[in-house]
Enzyme design. Structure first.
Site: not given
Length: 410
Positions: A319, A390, A292, A145-147
């Protein structure tokens, strides 16, 4: 809260809608503001995730509960690890304790961070004792994940010697990495991205700058879906958007041309116009850079009676829920012929859409919003519909603005 959704009396739509700031850009900007307090931010997202991020950044000692906010979990892990003197336990919802954090924690430990697991190895909750990090070289798998990557890059300017990050393997979610680096550049922070190496130089002070957060392209995706399912001639104008967006999900404009939707950029707006019916039997898209929007696209295709083959979806397994299995279950309820693996989704063309189906949302905001546009094709129910807060608290109100029936039941 359970909602019953029904089609508008007239499916020839025309409306203007204002969408809140991007959650992704907001959370990045908030972390940078915590490191450089003279920064100002406008058009902040009103999402739960952004509020959790703001609250978490103010805590210096004790428990930081980020609930379902995966971005906040990843970003705050690096932030607290690099803040000398802070001592926190970072935790969240039950689902958050099942989402892996080990890759990021290992990278931070390689940089000298002091982090320990409170319960299960590799998963939150984690205890973080902030300290000065002087090591400046580390590597991460490039297909995660790029996060995780953005978390390190956002914190990098505050590190004593900056950061040199090597990405090992094939890089995915490049637009989100570039979004992070573009924000660093906007506030005068030196960085480079050449081949597999990303470098960020250290800096103690930045100029007084105002960051204006663009509205959320992920949120726009649901209106692309609505227009695709509406009558030819329908249009929705959204604000505030720009053609040279930093957000990876802006690829929607290109993808939805295949589904009959034209995107017209104005001054700070984007108009979505249904100019024709889709003329393809199946849509084939690699979404490695924008996973997403997979839920939205697959539901749109189902509503149009066409197939799709979506690849590059390996990050959807971790996710808010396992989004591939959730899509498999809920689309099957509606009568969709569908199959999924751990990295792609195949939907076969079908004219049949079951009516009166209750869609489960799995504590996942995108499940609720992705399925909502099907109201133009069939009556359906959305369980636990409040989960949209959210990322997009005004979603149901904006659907009512389009004259879509949104009624609470039970």
């Amino acid at each position: 809260m359970k909602l019953h959704l029904t089609a508008p009396a007239n499916t020839l739509l025309e409306e203007n809608i204002q969408i809140t700031g991007s959650k992704s850009e907001t959370n990045r900007s908030l972390l940078l503001q915590a490191l450089f307090p003279n920064l100002r931010i406008e058009n902040i997202s009103n999402s739960d995730d952004a509020q959790v991020m703001q609250k978490g950044l103010k805590i210096t000692d004790g428990v930081v509960d980020i609930h379902h906010a995966g971005t906040a979990m990843r970003f705050l892990t690096s932030y607290f690890a690099s803040q000398e003197g802070k001592n926190v336990t970072l935790t969240g919802s039950q689902r958050m304790t099942e989402r892996p954090i080990k890759v990021l924690v290992d990278a931070l430990k390689d940089l000298g961070a002091e982090i320990s697991y409170e319960k299960n190895q590799g998963y939150p909750p984690i205890n973080i004792k902030g300290k000065k990090l002087t090591v400046n070289q580390v590597s991460l798998p490039a297909n995660i994940s790029s996060q995780y990557i953005s978390s390190l890059l956002l914190t990098a300017p505050s590190l004593e010697n900056g950061l040199e990050l090597e990405l090992v393997g094939k890089i995915t979610s490049v637009p989100y990495i570039k979004m992070t680096l573009a924000l660093l550049s906007q506030i005068g922070l030196e960085n480079s991205f050449e081949g597999q190496i990303i470098k960020v130089a250290p800096k103690k002070v930045v100029d007084d700058i105002t960051l204006i957060v663009e509205s959320d392209w992920s949120s726009a995706s649901y209106f692309y879906s609505i227009i695709a399912l509406a009558d030819v001639g329908s249009s929705i104008t959204l604000s505030a958007y720009k053609q040279d967006s930093l957000q990876g999900d802006s690829v929607l404009a290109k993808i939805y041309t295949q589904l009959g939707v034209e995107t017209v950029f104005g001054s700070n707006t984007v108009e979505l116009k249904k100019i024709k019916e889709a003329e393809i039997d199946s849509l084939n898209v690699d979404l490695a850079d924008a996973p997403d929007i997979a839920q939205t696209i697959s539901v749109t295709c189902f509503g149009l009676g066409i197939g799709c083959h979506l690849t590059g979806l390996h990050t959807l397994k971790i996710k808010e829920t396992d989004r591939l299995e959730a899509l498999n279950t809920e689309l099957s309820k509606l009568g969709a012929p569908i199959s999924v693996t751990d990295r792609d989704l195949t939907l076969f063309p079908s004219e049949n859409i079951n009516s009166g189906v209750s869609i489960d949302t799995y504590n996942d905001h995108r499940m609720a919003m992705a399925f909502a546009p099907l109201a133009l094709k069939t009556d359906l129910f959305i369980n636990d519909a409040e989960v949209v807060s959210k990322s997009y608290p005004d979603f149901w109100m904006d659907l009512k603005q389009l004259q879509i029936g949104v009624d609470e039941v039970g």
